[in-house]
Motif scaffolding. Structure first.
Motif, PDB file in Angstrom:
ATOM      1  N   ALA A   1       9.660   2.262  -0.685  1.00  0.00           N
ATOM      2  CA  ALA A   1       8.811   1.866   0.437  1.00  0.00           C
ATOM      3  C   ALA A   1       9.513   0.867   1.352  1.00  0.00           C
ATOM      4  O   ALA A   1       9.236   0.801   2.556  1.00  0.00           O
ATOM      5  CB  ALA A   1       7.509   1.263  -0.088  1.00  0.00           C
TER       6      ALA A   1
ATOM      7  N   TYR B   1       0.838  -1.206   0.000  1.00  0.00           N
ATOM      8  CA  TYR B   1       0.000   0.000   0.000  1.00  0.00           C
ATOM      9  C   TYR B   1       0.873   1.256   0.000  1.00  0.00           C
ATOM     10  O   TYR B   1       0.584   2.225  -0.708  1.00  0.00           O
ATOM     11  CB  TYR B   1      -0.917   0.012   1.219  1.00  0.00           C
ATOM     12  N   LEU B   2       1.947   1.247   0.802  1.00  0.00           N
ATOM     13  CA  LEU B   2       2.856   2.385   0.832  1.00  0.00           C
ATOM     14  C   LEU B   2       3.527   2.555  -0.521  1.00  0.00           C
ATOM     15  O   LEU B   2       3.739   3.680  -0.998  1.00  0.00           O
ATOM     16  CB  LEU B   2       3.906   2.182   1.933  1.00  0.00           C
TER      17      LEU B   2
ATOM     18  N   ASP C   1       2.305   2.084  -3.362  1.00  0.00           N
ATOM     19  CA  ASP C   1       1.430   2.749  -4.323  1.00  0.00           C
ATOM     20  C   ASP C   1       1.686   4.252  -4.363  1.00  0.00           C
ATOM     21  O   ASP C   1       1.401   4.920  -5.367  1.00  0.00           O
ATOM     22  CB  ASP C   1      -0.043   2.495  -3.961  1.00  0.00           C
ATOM     23  N   HIS C   2       2.228   4.781  -3.256  1.00  0.00           N
ATOM     24  CA  HIS C   2       2.473   6.228  -3.163  1.00  0.00           C
ATOM     25  C   HIS C   2       3.933   6.591  -3.414  1.00  0.00           C
ATOM     26  O   HIS C   2       4.216   7.664  -3.949  1.00  0.00           O
ATOM     27  CB  HIS C   2       2.054   6.738  -1.777  1.00  0.00           C
ATOM     28  N   THR C   3       4.854   5.717  -3.005  1.00  0.00           N
ATOM     29  CA  THR C   3       6.276   6.059  -3.097  1.00  0.00           C
ATOM     30  C   THR C   3       7.039   5.203  -4.102  1.00  0.00           C
ATOM     31  O   THR C   3       8.193   5.502  -4.410  1.00  0.00           O
ATOM     32  CB  THR C   3       6.957   5.895  -1.728  1.00  0.00           C
TER      33      THR C   3
END
Length: 395
Positions: free
Chosen positions: A371, A361-362, A364-366
């Motif tokens: 991550a 999930y992290l 998906d942003h970084t």
């Protein structure tokens, strides 16, 4: 002299039996995990739906782990492995029949009980391994965990081979289930005898699960193991993809770096016992966490595949010994080993199961490559808390 020889032979036999049980546990788990794509296809599931289905196994294990110490305290490690083997084998057969019927609900129920069987099996084998280690008076727990890794490797190879040959997953699972039940029923007869009454030989009461959850040292060992399992789980799940995403490498290169990570970890587990006996558990634990942190950093910040490969290998070396050392530390006092190993296993497996998805999930942003740096915090915390694993002096 005769009694001493018999005792030595029984401990050696128990060591071989425990090694086999660890290996079979890894083979059973990997035989299922390696063919998850076949399950997705057979049940016509999306990746997200398959992820939800896999949670059934995790829930089963997490419900079984806290009670496993109590079960071992009541019926002993040998009988617990027998019960766990029957449950896991029956669940494996149920998964096979559920896939034949293309029933998602039936597969979910079967996976839940598969998780229960694997969880009970895992705690029982670790308690037996710790007992054997105490009797041998040398560190052998990492080798038992190497057997698990080796069994998982063999299971994955079998799964890949059968898939290529076109052998259906139901037939594969039925054969593995039969072998698992046969070994689980026969091999534990060589385990060491265990006290299963309400008190030990000296009249001391068996420690119950709730009491173990209130023991400060046990909980801190659990935190150390949490860092270790996050380290191992993240490597298992994300090294290959992070290599592709972060370095623009091919999928085969990503798989190669993952294999390097696993090989380094397995080799270190086979060889690390001598280092623990020579330098002590705390020193090796600190060195392991430092190696894991350095390897992780090198892997993430490397600008070429060669350096990333060195980082992956160092990461694997660092991840290898912390979990088995945590099991040994939890079992330092044989009177309370069952309950405390159950507690530490539960904490560790929560991290092992929940950590990698959270990293996803992290990511998906970084991006998953960066991550991975998030596990640096629990690694450093484990490094700082390593002193809690200092062996207890027991009578």
């Amino acid at each position: 002299m005769t009694t001493s020889i018999k005792s030595s032979k029984s401990v050696n036999a128990a060591a071989v039996a425990t090694f086999l049980i660890f290996g079979m546990n890894g083979l059973v788990f990997a035989s299922w995990a390696a063919r998850i794509p076949a399950v997705t296809e057979a049940l016509s599931l999306t990746s997200g739906q398959m992820g939800t289905l896999l949670l059934c196994t995790a829930v089963g294990s997490l419900l079984a782990l806290p009670s496993a110490g109590w079960v071992v305290g009541r019926i002993g490690t040998a009988n617990t492995v027998r019960v766990a083997g029957i449950v896991a084998g029956a669940a494996g057969a149920a998964i096979a029949f559920s896939l034949m019927a293309a029933s998602v609900p039936a597969t979910a129920i079967a996976l839940f009980f598969f998780g229960v069987g694997i969880g009970l099996w895992d705690v029982a084998q670790n308690i037996e391994g710790a007992d054997v280690e105490h009797r041998l008076k040398r560190t052998i727990m990492p080798q038992f965990h190497a057997a698990f890794s080796g069994g998982a490797f063999v299971g994955a190879l079998i799964g890949a081979g059968l898939s290529k040959l076109g052998v259906g997953l139901p037939a594969h699972l039925l054969v593995i289930a039969a072998i698992a039940v046969a070994l689980a029923l026969t091999v534990p007869k060589f385990f060491l005898p265990h006290e299963v009454a309400e008190t030990h030989d000296d009249g001391a009461p068996l420690e119950k699960g709730p009491a173990a959850w209130r023991d400060g040292r046990t909980l801190l060992i659990g935190v150390v193991v949490l860092g270790a399992t996050l380290t191992e789980g993240a490597g298992n799940d994300w090294i290959a993809k992070a290599t592709v995403d972060g370095l623009g490498a091919t999928e085969s290169t990503g798989a190669l770096l993952f294999a390097l990570f696993v090989a380094a970890m397995t080799l270190m587990r086979f060889l690390g016992g001598k280092a623990i006996d020579k330098f002590g558990r705390v020193a090796v634990l600190r060195a392991s966490m430092a190696a894991a942190a350095a390897g992780l950093a090198l892997f993430v910040f490397a600008d070429n595949v060669f350096l990333a490969g060195v980082g992956a290998a160092l990461w694997g070396i660092g991840a290898a010994l912390a979990f088995p050392m945590g099991m040994s530390a939890a079992a330092d006092d044989p009177k309370h080993a069952a309950a405390r190993v159950s507690v530490v296993s539960t904490i560790g497996y929560v991290a092992f199961l929940a950590g990698p998805p959270l990293l996803g999930y992290l990511g998906d942003h970084t991006g998953i490559h960066m991550a991975l740096l998030a596990i640096g915090a629990p690694i450093l915390l484990a490094l700082l808390l390593a002193g809690v694993a200092k062996p207890l002096r027991t009578k």
